[in-house]
Motif scaffolding. Structure first.
Motif, PDB file in Angstrom:
ATOM      1  N   LEU A  24      -5.089  12.231  17.770  1.00 59.31           N
ATOM      2  CA  LEU A  24      -6.374  11.459  17.190  1.00 59.31           C
ATOM      3  C   LEU A  24      -7.650  12.458  17.646  1.00 59.31           C
ATOM      4  O   LEU A  24      -8.456  12.682  16.933  1.00 59.31           O
ATOM      5  N   LYS A  25      -7.459  12.923  18.838  1.00 59.72           N
ATOM      6  CA  LYS A  25      -8.781  13.746  19.176  1.00 59.72           C
ATOM      7  C   LYS A  25      -8.644  15.004  18.518  1.00 59.72           C
ATOM      8  O   LYS A  25      -9.735  15.505  18.364  1.00 59.72           O
ATOM      9  N   THR A  26      -7.387  15.607  18.191  1.00 61.42           N
ATOM     10  CA  THR A  26      -7.477  16.915  17.613  1.00 61.42           C
ATOM     11  C   THR A  26      -8.059  16.583  16.218  1.00 61.42           C
ATOM     12  O   THR A  26      -8.730  17.512  15.794  1.00 61.42           O
ATOM     13  N   HIS A  27      -7.620  15.697  15.320  1.00 62.97           N
ATOM     14  CA  HIS A  27      -8.212  15.263  14.246  1.00 62.97           C
ATOM     15  C   HIS A  27      -9.625  15.137  14.056  1.00 62.97           C
ATOM     16  O   HIS A  27     -10.568  15.500  13.305  1.00 62.97           O
ATOM     17  N   VAL A  35       3.009  19.623   5.956  1.00 61.37           N
ATOM     18  CA  VAL A  35       3.347  18.296   6.566  1.00 61.37           C
ATOM     19  C   VAL A  35       4.973  17.971   6.618  1.00 61.37           C
ATOM     20  O   VAL A  35       5.757  18.347   5.505  1.00 61.37           O
ATOM     21  N   PRO A  36       5.315  17.456   7.741  1.00 63.44           N
ATOM     22  CA  PRO A  36       6.570  17.459   7.921  1.00 63.44           C
ATOM     23  C   PRO A  36       7.403  16.314   6.914  1.00 63.44           C
ATOM     24  O   PRO A  36       6.527  15.679   6.244  1.00 63.44           O
ATOM     25  N   LYS A  73      -6.250   5.572   4.366  1.00 61.66           N
ATOM     26  CA  LYS A  73      -7.542   6.076   3.954  1.00 61.66           C
ATOM     27  C   LYS A  73      -7.812   7.245   3.847  1.00 61.66           C
ATOM     28  O   LYS A  73      -8.390   7.837   3.110  1.00 61.66           O
ATOM     29  N   LEU A  74      -7.474   8.062   5.041  1.00 57.28           N
ATOM     30  CA  LEU A  74      -7.573   9.559   5.106  1.00 57.28           C
ATOM     31  C   LEU A  74      -6.848  10.351   4.270  1.00 57.28           C
ATOM     32  O   LEU A  74      -7.287  11.283   3.655  1.00 57.28           O
ATOM     33  N   ASN A  75      -5.724   9.719   4.150  1.00 56.29           N
ATOM     34  CA  ASN A  75      -4.663  10.584   3.312  1.00 56.29           C
ATOM     35  C   ASN A  75      -4.847  10.924   1.685  1.00 56.29           C
ATOM     36  O   ASN A  75      -4.715  11.799   1.228  1.00 56.29           O
ATOM     37  N   LYS A  76      -5.527   9.801   1.499  1.00 55.35           N
ATOM     38  CA  LYS A  76      -5.875   9.755   0.102  1.00 55.35           C
ATOM     39  C   LYS A  76      -7.102  10.761  -0.246  1.00 55.35           C
ATOM     40  O   LYS A  76      -7.604  11.169  -1.526  1.00 55.35           O
ATOM     41  N   GLY A 136       1.722  11.685   5.305  1.00 55.67           N
ATOM     42  CA  GLY A 136       0.906  12.762   5.031  1.00 55.67           C
ATOM     43  C   GLY A 136       0.292  13.516   6.143  1.00 55.67           C
ATOM     44  O   GLY A 136       0.870  13.646   7.131  1.00 55.67           O
ATOM     45  N   VAL A 137      -0.851  14.187   5.824  1.00 51.93           N
ATOM     46  CA  VAL A 137      -1.439  15.076   6.875  1.00 51.93           C
ATOM     47  C   VAL A 137      -1.796  13.831   8.248  1.00 51.93           C
ATOM     48  O   VAL A 137      -1.466  14.358   8.997  1.00 51.93           O
TER      49      VAL A 137
END
Length: 139
Positions: free
Chosen positions: A107-110, A88-89, A43-46, A94-95
């Motif tokens: 998760l906390k960083t995002h 992105v590696p 959901k987030l990568n798109k 994705g990100v």
């Protein structure tokens, strides 16, 4: 012309605010185990590329219209979005990668990044609104 620049920036900023809220809600759902990591990252990568393009449009608009303060305000976030997208590696989806999002506190960083972006876009919203009103009064 100047009022049109700020009206477009204001609309774009509203979209970015809603997108930041969407990121926060989706990451919160992952944190509470309402959705799995793969669905969350999908959901987030798109929305990463549309966010990058949308913020870049505002930055370029401020460059073209010679609003240097607002350009310098937007440039670090635009550069950060571009850096994240480009760096992105090679093995990641994705990100937001479902295999790494729970590792190393990502998760906390995002979540923190999404909160900072929300605050930034709210600040920009009021700056654009004020600038639009001034542009409409001066015309």
């Amino acid at each position: 012309m100047e009022a049109a620049v700020f009206i477009l920036s204001l609309v774009d900023c509203c979209a970015l605010i809603f997108l930041a809220v969407y990121f926060i809600i989706t990451l919160s759902d992952l944190e509470c185990d309402y959705i799995n990591a793969r669905a969350c990252c999908s959901k987030l990568n798109k929305w990463v590329l549309p966010e990058l393009v949308s913020h870049s449009v505002v930055t370029i608009l401020m460059l073209v219209s010679l609003h240097w303060f607002i350009l310098l305000l937007n440039l670090p976030i635009a550069a950060w979005n571009l850096y994240r997208y480009v760096s992105v590696p090679s093995g990641n989806v994705g990100v937001f990668d479902p295999t790494e999002i729970h590792n190393r506190g990502l998760l906390k960083t995002h979540m923190k990044e999404a909160m900072i972006k929300l605050g930034f876009h709210l600040l920009c919203f009021f700056i654009y609104l004020y600038s639009m009103i001034l542009a409409l009064i001066n015309d």
